[in-house]
Scaffold this motif. Structure first.
Motif, PDB file in Angstrom:
ATOM      1  N   LEU A 242       0.837  -1.146  -0.106  1.00 21.63           N
ATOM      2  CA  LEU A 242      -0.145  -0.190  -0.014  1.00 21.63           C
ATOM      3  C   LEU A 242       0.837   0.970  -0.169  1.00 21.63           C
ATOM      4  O   LEU A 242       1.545   1.321   0.809  1.00 21.63           O
ATOM      5  N   GLY A 243       0.519   2.181  -0.969  1.00 18.57           N
ATOM      6  CA  GLY A 243       1.147   3.423  -0.988  1.00 18.57           C
ATOM      7  C   GLY A 243       0.376   4.443  -0.798  1.00 18.57           C
ATOM      8  O   GLY A 243      -0.866   4.560  -1.657  1.00 18.57           O
ATOM      9  N   SER A 244       0.943   5.826  -0.463  1.00 15.31           N
ATOM     10  CA  SER A 244       0.054   7.067  -0.855  1.00 15.31           C
ATOM     11  C   SER A 244       0.920   8.132  -1.153  1.00 15.31           C
ATOM     12  O   SER A 244       2.203   8.102  -0.675  1.00 15.31           O
ATOM     13  N   ASP A 245       0.098   9.415  -1.283  1.00 14.90           N
ATOM     14  CA  ASP A 245       0.975  10.679  -1.530  1.00 14.90           C
ATOM     15  C   ASP A 245       0.974  11.360  -0.379  1.00 14.90           C
ATOM     16  O   ASP A 245       1.582  12.349   0.121  1.00 14.90           O
ATOM     17  N   GLY A 246       0.335  10.801   0.836  1.00 10.54           N
ATOM     18  CA  GLY A 246       0.407  11.210   2.453  1.00 10.54           C
ATOM     19  C   GLY A 246       1.044   9.929   3.111  1.00 10.54           C
ATOM     20  O   GLY A 246       2.025   9.471   2.652  1.00 10.54           O
ATOM     21  N   ASN A 247       0.557   9.988   4.358  1.00 12.94           N
ATOM     22  CA  ASN A 247       1.179   9.109   5.521  1.00 12.94           C
ATOM     23  C   ASN A 247       0.462   7.882   5.397  1.00 12.94           C
ATOM     24  O   ASN A 247       0.805   6.892   6.025  1.00 12.94           O
ATOM     25  N   ASN A 248      -0.667   7.433   4.585  1.00  9.94           N
ATOM     26  CA  ASN A 248      -1.766   6.527   4.899  1.00  9.94           C
ATOM     27  C   ASN A 248      -2.557   6.615   5.938  1.00  9.94           C
ATOM     28  O   ASN A 248      -3.505   5.994   5.810  1.00  9.94           O
ATOM     29  N   ASP A 249      -1.906   7.247   7.008  1.00  7.19           N
ATOM     30  CA  ASP A 249      -2.858   7.552   8.334  1.00  7.19           C
ATOM     31  C   ASP A 249      -3.426   8.903   8.366  1.00  7.19           C
ATOM     32  O   ASP A 249      -2.678   9.946   7.753  1.00  7.19           O
ATOM     33  N   THR A 250      -4.771   9.093   8.638  1.00  5.45           N
ATOM     34  CA  THR A 250      -5.055  10.342   8.891  1.00  5.45           C
ATOM     35  C   THR A 250      -4.817  10.919  10.320  1.00  5.45           C
ATOM     36  O   THR A 250      -4.517  10.197  11.341  1.00  5.45           O
ATOM     37  N   ALA A 251      -4.742  12.112  10.230  1.00  2.95           N
ATOM     38  CA  ALA A 251      -4.397  12.888  11.736  1.00  2.95           C
ATOM     39  C   ALA A 251      -5.266  14.054  11.874  1.00  2.95           C
ATOM     40  O   ALA A 251      -5.333  14.791  10.885  1.00  2.95           O
ATOM     41  N   PRO A 252      -5.856  14.523  12.984  1.00  2.00           N
ATOM     42  CA  PRO A 252      -5.993  13.412  14.175  1.00  2.00           C
ATOM     43  C   PRO A 252      -6.375  11.832  13.968  1.00  2.00           C
ATOM     44  O   PRO A 252      -7.243  11.973  13.000  1.00  2.00           O
ATOM     45  N   SER A 253      -5.885  10.982  14.494  1.00  2.00           N
ATOM     46  CA  SER A 253      -6.356   9.672  14.371  1.00  2.00           C
ATOM     47  C   SER A 253      -7.508   9.467  15.071  1.00  2.00           C
ATOM     48  O   SER A 253      -7.976   9.872  15.757  1.00  2.00           O
ATOM     49  N   LEU A 254      -8.250   8.083  14.749  1.00  2.00           N
ATOM     50  CA  LEU A 254      -9.270   7.590  15.513  1.00  2.00           C
ATOM     51  C   LEU A 254      -8.925   6.640  16.617  1.00  2.00           C
ATOM     52  O   LEU A 254      -8.500   5.469  16.022  1.00  2.00           O
ATOM     53  N   GLY A 255      -9.042   7.076  17.714  1.00  3.38           N
ATOM     54  CA  GLY A 255      -8.566   6.317  18.856  1.00  3.38           C
ATOM     55  C   GLY A 255      -7.041   6.016  18.912  1.00  3.38           C
ATOM     56  O   GLY A 255      -6.508   6.872  19.498  1.00  3.38           O
ATOM     57  N   VAL A 256      -6.768   4.740  18.524  1.00  4.26           N
ATOM     58  CA  VAL A 256      -5.249   4.555  18.494  1.00  4.26           C
ATOM     59  C   VAL A 256      -4.305   5.339  17.799  1.00  4.26           C
ATOM     60  O   VAL A 256      -4.944   5.536  16.551  1.00  4.26           O
ATOM     61  N   ALA A 257      -3.337   5.582  17.891  1.00  2.94           N
ATOM     62  CA  ALA A 257      -2.460   6.343  17.302  1.00  2.94           C
ATOM     63  C   ALA A 257      -1.913   5.456  16.059  1.00  2.94           C
ATOM     64  O   ALA A 257      -1.796   4.311  16.025  1.00  2.94           O
ATOM     65  N   PHE A 258      -1.848   6.068  14.977  1.00  4.27           N
ATOM     66  CA  PHE A 258      -1.611   5.556  13.499  1.00  4.27           C
ATOM     67  C   PHE A 258      -2.122   3.983  13.361  1.00  4.27           C
ATOM     68  O   PHE A 258      -1.665   3.224  13.207  1.00  4.27           O
ATOM     69  N   PRO A 259      -3.494   4.393  13.500  1.00  3.10           N
ATOM     70  CA  PRO A 259      -4.269   2.939  13.443  1.00  3.10           C
ATOM     71  C   PRO A 259      -3.873   2.137  11.921  1.00  3.10           C
ATOM     72  O   PRO A 259      -3.892   0.801  11.928  1.00  3.10           O
ATOM     73  N   VAL A 260      -3.768   2.913  10.903  1.00  2.70           N
ATOM     74  CA  VAL A 260      -3.405   2.217   9.532  1.00  2.70           C
ATOM     75  C   VAL A 260      -2.059   1.628   9.614  1.00  2.70           C
ATOM     76  O   VAL A 260      -2.015   0.539   9.049  1.00  2.70           O
ATOM     77  N   HIS A 261      -1.190   2.358  10.096  1.00  2.00           N
ATOM     78  CA  HIS A 261       0.319   1.424  10.207  1.00  2.00           C
ATOM     79  C   HIS A 261       0.052   0.255  11.223  1.00  2.00           C
ATOM     80  O   HIS A 261       0.662  -0.774  10.874  1.00  2.00           O
ATOM     81  N   VAL A 262      -0.521   0.449  12.394  1.00  2.00           N
ATOM     82  CA  VAL A 262      -0.747  -0.685  13.087  1.00  2.00           C
ATOM     83  C   VAL A 262      -1.347  -2.041  12.446  1.00  2.00           C
ATOM     84  O   VAL A 262      -1.144  -3.045  12.381  1.00  2.00           O
ATOM     85  N   LEU A 263      -2.478  -1.615  11.726  1.00  2.00           N
ATOM     86  CA  LEU A 263      -3.468  -2.756  11.066  1.00  2.00           C
ATOM     87  C   LEU A 263      -2.454  -3.269   9.919  1.00  2.00           C
ATOM     88  O   LEU A 263      -2.627  -4.419   9.688  1.00  2.00           O
ATOM     89  N   ALA A 264      -2.010  -2.314   9.113  1.00  2.00           N
ATOM     90  CA  ALA A 264      -1.364  -2.796   7.855  1.00  2.00           C
ATOM     91  C   ALA A 264      -0.065  -3.488   8.106  1.00  2.00           C
ATOM     92  O   ALA A 264       0.088  -4.668   7.705  1.00  2.00           O
TER      93      ALA A 264
END
Length: 314
Positions: A240-262
């Motif tokens: 998975l790649g993006s022109d951003g960080n892949n994670d939204t900020a502010p995050s939902l609950g857990v910090a960097f949830p997409v990084h954790v899940l991916a």
């Protein structure tokens, strides 16, 4: 939609909901107790041969942004490039002379294009596939370093352009890309993400940065909603790649949830802060949003990631 249009935002995930999602994704990533490749297992000889068939124009395009050396709001400690011996110094010297330089950089910053290794995210003391943080392989090299991908990553790349779908130049920081966005972009672009694909999701971060200037992207940026990772798991996406960080900020609950899940749950290598301007234009002109893609991390056996220059070949 207008330039400030936003889709209805999904609800925050409660800690229990996030943990349930994490466990579901871990079950998707069952490649055996000794696995170290994660989602790269979805790339096979067959998928690579098929990806080669995507080359029709005979044109290559870089997906990386130029390495930055000037401090900015999103890059306060940029790369340092020292010209130890410049070509100009040798202009009037006879015979053979060499120019040479040195580069130092923070791999996981908020400006330069890079790939995250599977050891980059430690969650509850563990890395991908339950490997204890700090573990080493039998040969002594750190477990799950970027060296997992030392032979390169080759497959069919697919670009899903979410601002194009919504009719806006970019998504605003704090917005989320949902599963509905991904499936709608597939339909609008007449492409379908499949097993072994390298999925690139454009949110317009680079275009916004180029238009408005840098901002504190660590505090405010656009990315995927955590539940969109189920789409990637079901489709057996390899990268998975993006022109951003892949994670939204502010995050939902857990910090960097997409990084954790991916990375931690799915074993999915992430590419952050890419650049899709030229690729988007070529794909639009060709009427085709898939291509052969080659990703070649540096040979850094102990590293948690690498600077990267992915190449799309159309």
């Amino acid at each position: 939609m207008g330039a400030n249009a936003r889709t209805p935002q999904p609800a925050d995930l409660a800690p229990a909901e996030f943990q349930q999602l994490y466990e579901r994704l871990r079950r998707h990533a069952d490649h055996g107790p000794d696995d170290r490749r994660g989602a790269l297992n979805h790339i096979t000889a067959e998928t690579m041969r098929a990806a080669a068939g995507e080359v029709r124009l005979g044109r290559s395009v870089s997906l990386a942004a130029p390495v930055e050396t000037v401090p900015a709001a999103d890059n306060p400690k940029p790369s340092t490039h020292d010209m130890i011996s410049s070509p100009a110094e040798h202009r009037h010297k006879p015979g053979l002379n060499f120019a040479y330089d040195r580069l130092a950089m923070n791999i996981h910053g908020d400006a330069d294009s890079h790939i995250d290794a599977l050891c980059h995210v430690v969650y509850e003391g563990r890395m991908y596939n339950g490997v204890a943080a700090g573990s080493a392989e039998p040969d002594g090299t750190p477990a799950l370093s970027i060296d997992v991908a030392h032979d390169g990553i080759v497959g069919r790349g697919v670009l899903l352009d979410i601002p194009r779908l919504r009719g806006v130049p970019w998504l605003e920081p704090g917005d989320h890309v949902t599963t509905a966005d991904l499936t709608a972009a597939e339909a609008a672009q007449h492409v379908r993400v499949g097993p072994g694909d390298l999925l690139f999701v454009r949110v317009g971060h680079r275009r916004r940065r180029n238009s408005l200037g840098p901002w504190d992207a660590a505090a405010a940026r656009t990315g995927l909603h955590p539940t969109a990772l189920e789409f990637l798991a079901e489709r057996k996406v390899a990268v998975l790649g993006s022109d951003g960080n892949n994670d939204t900020a502010p995050s939902l609950g857990v910090a960097f949830p997409v990084h954790v899940l991916a990375i931690n749950a799915l074993g999915l290598h992430l590419l952050d802060y890419l650049q899709f301007g030229e690729l988007r234009a070529v794909c639009e002109q060709a009427g085709r949003w898939s291509f052969l893609c080659v990703i070649a991390p540096l040979r850094l056996p102990a590293a948690t990631g690498s600077p990267v220059n992915p190449i799309a070949v159309l």
